[in-house]
Design an enzyme around this catalytic site. Structure first.
Site, PDB file in Angstrom:
ATOM      1  N   LYS A  54       0.940  -0.819  -0.496  1.00  0.00           N
ATOM      2  CA  LYS A  54       0.210   0.290   0.052  1.00  0.00           C
ATOM      3  C   LYS A  54       0.791   1.114   0.166  1.00  0.00           C
ATOM      4  O   LYS A  54       0.277   2.163  -0.305  1.00  0.00           O
ATOM      5  CB  LYS A  54      -0.941  -0.131   1.061  1.00  0.00           C
ATOM      6  CG  LYS A  54      -1.855  -1.065   1.001  1.00  0.00           C
ATOM      7  CD  LYS A  54      -2.276  -1.664   2.146  1.00  0.00           C
ATOM      8  CE  LYS A  54      -4.021  -2.098   2.509  1.00  0.00           C
ATOM      9  NZ  LYS A  54      -4.659  -2.737   3.650  1.00  0.00           N
ATOM     10  N   GLN A  98      -4.706  -1.285   9.454  1.00  0.00           N
ATOM     11  CA  GLN A  98      -4.919  -3.132   9.247  1.00  0.00           C
ATOM     12  C   GLN A  98      -5.228  -3.689  10.078  1.00  0.00           C
ATOM     13  O   GLN A  98      -5.144  -3.969  11.201  1.00  0.00           O
ATOM     14  CB  GLN A  98      -3.002  -2.937   8.883  1.00  0.00           C
ATOM     15  CG  GLN A  98      -2.792  -4.395   8.023  1.00  0.00           C
ATOM     16  CD  GLN A  98      -3.827  -4.721   6.803  1.00  0.00           C
ATOM     17  OE1 GLN A  98      -3.825  -3.095   5.584  1.00  0.00           O
ATOM     18  NE2 GLN A  98      -4.128  -5.722   5.864  1.00  0.00           N
ATOM     19  N   ASP A 121     -11.240   3.074   3.976  1.00  0.00           N
ATOM     20  CA  ASP A 121     -11.783   1.755   3.894  1.00  0.00           C
ATOM     21  C   ASP A 121     -13.575   1.904   3.767  1.00  0.00           C
ATOM     22  O   ASP A 121     -13.915   0.641   3.594  1.00  0.00           O
ATOM     23  CB  ASP A 121     -11.485   0.871   5.154  1.00  0.00           C
ATOM     24  CG  ASP A 121     -10.062  -0.191   5.399  1.00  0.00           C
ATOM     25  OD1 ASP A 121     -10.288  -0.652   4.353  1.00  0.00           O
ATOM     26  OD2 ASP A 121      -9.431   0.006   6.442  1.00  0.00           O
TER      27      ASP A 121
END
Ligand code: GUN
Length: 301
Positions: A54, A98, A121
């Site tokens: 990422k 995460q 997200d």
């Protein structure tokens, strides 16, 4: 029938190229540089690989990127404090913590602590609610279903799915439910199937668009696929592959690819289908957040 094999790697590269180009224009016009912060707690090797990729992709897009690695025994209060700092940081437009988090940390509490305007997200209740009420342009959409929709639109060559039947197998908050909402917003007639659904093969055979997101290797068989259907396989499962040698493994999806491909009109392979789209859409969401701040339209894909 020979299906169109949907090349997710190629589409993801195209999305990233659009993001990169729009980022350069945004910076030149407004001085706003999209910023993303990724927070990882603990040393799970798979999570570390994701987080590194990422960061690398963000750099490729021309973003400002920060990665915070916190020890596995980090107190929940300390992670909440980190999220609060990032919420307040004007250089950061997207925050990703995460998952999974260590057991002693309440994941839900952390997700709800993220500023919904930086929740790239799309897991915060505000974003889930906006997607559920059809406010697609205002919400952050979870990256995997968002990427799957790009693949569907491009495979079918249209964004209005009126008249088409979609079956989503799997009801997770991260994929199944948002996927169903996106298909519904695109005017498909949508059914969500799950482990308690009777006669799943018969239901699946009604689908013009069949999305598999169950996490069970090769569960969806070829004769469950309606001839000509668009099959999107979100599953990534590692299974033993004794044919490759002792102790060897391989990746398979939730769809039995070879048999499904004989019926499908278009189908995503595993790997190389939905997988590469997830990080690309994270970049797209981060750019959208920066564009929102700058009052500039974000690109579409
Ligand atoms: N872990 C695996 N996939 C994801 C994801 O899409 N978002 C976050 N935050 N963690 C993940």
């Amino acid at each position: 029938m020979t299906p169109n094999v949907i090349d997710g790697k190629l589409v993801a590269e195209d999305v990233v190229a659009i993001v990169k180009d729009a980022t350069a224009k945004l910076v030149a016009k407004t001085g706003v540089v999209p910023g993303i912060a990724v927070v990882i707690v603990g040393e799970d090797p798979a999570s570390q690989v994701y987080v590194r990729s990422k960061g690398k992709k963000a750099h490729d897009c021309g973003f400002h990127s920060e990665t915070y690695t916190m020890p596995a025994d980090t107190a929940e209060a300390d992670l909440l404090a980190k999220v609060a700092d990032l919420n307040a940081d004007p250089a950061i437009h997207g925050i990703l913590v995460q998952l999974p988090l260590p057991k002693h940390i309440d994941e839900g509490k952390i997700i709800q602590a993220i500023d919904p305007g930086k929740d790239v997200d799309g897991f915060h209740f505000i974003n889930v609610g906006m997607l559920g009420t059809g406010e697609i342009d205002k919400a952050f959409i979870p990256c995997t279903p968002a990427g799957s929709m790009v693949l569907i639109r491009r495979a079918l060559g249209k964004s209005d799915l009126s008249g088409l039947t979609a079956v989503v197998v799997g009801r997770s908050n991260i994929v199944g439910k948002p996927m169903a909402n996106l298909l519904l917003a695109a005017n498909a007639t949508v059914t969500i199937a799950h482990s308690r659904t009777p006669d799943l093969p018969a239901l699946a055979r009604t689908a013009d668009i069949l999305v598999a997101a169950v996490g069970r290797p090769e569960m969806i068989k070829g004769d469950w696929v309606k001839p000509g259907a668009c099959v999107i396989d979100v599953g990534i499962n590692r299974i033993d592959a004794p044919e490759k040698g002792e102790g060897k493994t391989r990746l398979v999806g939730d769809v039995a690819y070879d048999s499904a491909a004989t019926n499908a009109g278009s189908i995503t392979p595993v790997p190389g289908g939905v997988g590469p789209m997830t990080i690309a859409m994270l970049m797209a969401n981060t750019l959208a957040s920066a564009c929102r701040e700058a009052g500039v339209d974000a690109p579409s894909y």
